[in-house]
Design a protein around this motif. Structure first.
Motif, PDB file in Angstrom:
ATOM      1  N   ILE A  54       0.945  -1.047  -0.171  1.00  0.00           N
ATOM      2  CA  ILE A  54      -0.015   0.146  -0.016  1.00  0.00           C
ATOM      3  C   ILE A  54       1.012   1.239  -0.063  1.00  0.00           C
ATOM      4  O   ILE A  54       1.613   1.374   1.017  1.00  0.00           O
ATOM      5  N   LEU A  55       0.737   2.016  -1.000  1.00  0.00           N
ATOM      6  CA  LEU A  55       1.494   3.287  -0.977  1.00  0.00           C
ATOM      7  C   LEU A  55       0.401   4.483  -0.579  1.00  0.00           C
ATOM      8  O   LEU A  55      -0.505   4.735  -1.237  1.00  0.00           O
ATOM      9  N   GLY A  56       0.799   5.042   0.709  1.00  0.00           N
ATOM     10  CA  GLY A  56      -0.215   5.940   1.396  1.00  0.00           C
ATOM     11  C   GLY A  56      -0.515   5.286   2.679  1.00  0.00           C
ATOM     12  O   GLY A  56      -1.120   4.389   2.692  1.00  0.00           O
ATOM     13  N   VAL A 115       3.323  -1.098   3.819  1.00  0.00           N
ATOM     14  CA  VAL A 115       3.004   0.170   3.644  1.00  0.00           C
ATOM     15  C   VAL A 115       4.142   1.083   3.802  1.00  0.00           C
ATOM     16  O   VAL A 115       5.167   1.117   4.269  1.00  0.00           O
ATOM     17  N   ALA A 116       4.170   2.100   2.877  1.00  0.00           N
ATOM     18  CA  ALA A 116       5.145   3.036   2.458  1.00  0.00           C
ATOM     19  C   ALA A 116       4.330   4.407   2.421  1.00  0.00           C
ATOM     20  O   ALA A 116       3.156   4.633   1.881  1.00  0.00           O
ATOM     21  N   THR A 117       4.988   5.524   2.955  1.00  0.00           N
ATOM     22  CA  THR A 117       4.761   6.767   2.965  1.00  0.00           C
ATOM     23  C   THR A 117       6.032   7.481   2.409  1.00  0.00           C
ATOM     24  O   THR A 117       7.171   7.301   2.750  1.00  0.00           O
ATOM     25  N   SER A 118       5.603   8.687   2.053  1.00  0.00           N
ATOM     26  CA  SER A 118       6.693   9.767   1.518  1.00  0.00           C
ATOM     27  C   SER A 118       7.450  10.157   2.795  1.00  0.00           C
ATOM     28  O   SER A 118       8.575  10.761   2.425  1.00  0.00           O
ATOM     29  N   VAL A 134      -1.457  -1.174  -4.001  1.00  0.00           N
ATOM     30  CA  VAL A 134      -2.750  -0.443  -3.937  1.00  0.00           C
ATOM     31  C   VAL A 134      -2.241   1.209  -3.813  1.00  0.00           C
ATOM     32  O   VAL A 134      -1.347   1.413  -3.074  1.00  0.00           O
ATOM     33  N   LEU A 135      -2.749   1.799  -4.584  1.00  0.00           N
ATOM     34  CA  LEU A 135      -2.465   3.223  -4.435  1.00  0.00           C
ATOM     35  C   LEU A 135      -3.414   4.007  -3.887  1.00  0.00           C
ATOM     36  O   LEU A 135      -4.659   4.256  -3.994  1.00  0.00           O
TER      37      LEU A 135
END
Length: 233
Positions: free
Chosen positions: A13-15, A36-39, A70-71
């Protein structure tokens, strides 16, 4: 099922906003490995993700290790997505255009195409399926139900490849919602803000009726007019 459409075991999941966090929790509860990744980087969300049995990782690691990505980002960040890293990946587009968050973006507000087609054009070597973006995150969090339970709610899916759509439908089912296929990726226009389907918290029968009624709805008429009278190409 082809090699290109294997079942999802690890979901990325990006965001890590409200939608991304809710989806991560639902997927972890359903038994998926969730990355999960976040900026802001993994350290910023590590504790919150651990609390819901998800893993915080750098974006490159999330994409590399996930079977599907998932965006769950603002659509305005589309051009920041790593095209090469997402090459060949099944990408589930849960993004929507909000002028308040994304700014005034005519390129994202063109009714002659769906936003998911815009995503697919940018990620030209990825396999994009529209899903999980038309129901509010609070309803997603509260309405998950096992298969066969009364009042189970439905999630619409739009995509061009039937095998990919089937994989995403299975994922949606595992999250606790009845999957309803809306059509090809162009049909994702029916799931965007402005449609009565957007924000709908309804079961499969009612959702299918809403999809069938879209061409004669106010939004459907506006979309058809923008396309010279042709709703879907």
């Amino acid at each position: 099922m082809t090699d290109a459409a294997q079942p999802i075991r690890t979901v990325g999941i990006l965001g890590a906003g409200r939608l991304g966090t809710v989806l991560a929790a639902l997927a972890a509860t359903a038994g998926y490995r969730v990355l999960v990744a976040t900026s802001s980087g993994p350290d910023a969300i590590a504790r919150a993700m651990a609390a819901i049995d998800a893993e915080a990782k750098p974006t490159a690691s999330v994409i590399a290790e996930a079977d599907a990505v998932v965006l769950a980002l603002p659509l305005g960040k589309l051009r920041m997505l790593p095209v090469d890293e997402l090459r060949g990946k099944l990408v589930i587009d849960a993004m929507n255009y909000w002028w308040g968050a994304d700014g005034i973006r005519p390129d994202l507000d063109d009714l002659r195409t769906s936003t998911s087609e815009t995503v697919q054009a940018h990620l030209s070597h990825s396999r994009v399926v529209k899903a999980l973006g038309h129901m509010g995150y609070h309803d997603l969090e509260d309405e998950s139900r096992p298969v066969g339970m009364p009042e189970r709610k439905a999630i619409a899916i739009a995509g061009d490849d039937p095998a990919d759509v089937a994989v995403v439908a299975s994922f949606v089912d595992d999250l606790g919602f009845d999957p309803v296929v809306a059509g090809e990726l162009a049909s994702g226009i029916m799931l965007e803000p402005g449609s009565e389907i957007f924000g709908a918290d309804v079961g499969a029968t009612e959702l299918r009726e809403m999809l069938m009624g879209f061409p004669t709805s106010q939004r459907g008429i506006v979309v058809a007019r923008a396309r010279g009278g042709q709703l879907f190409r």
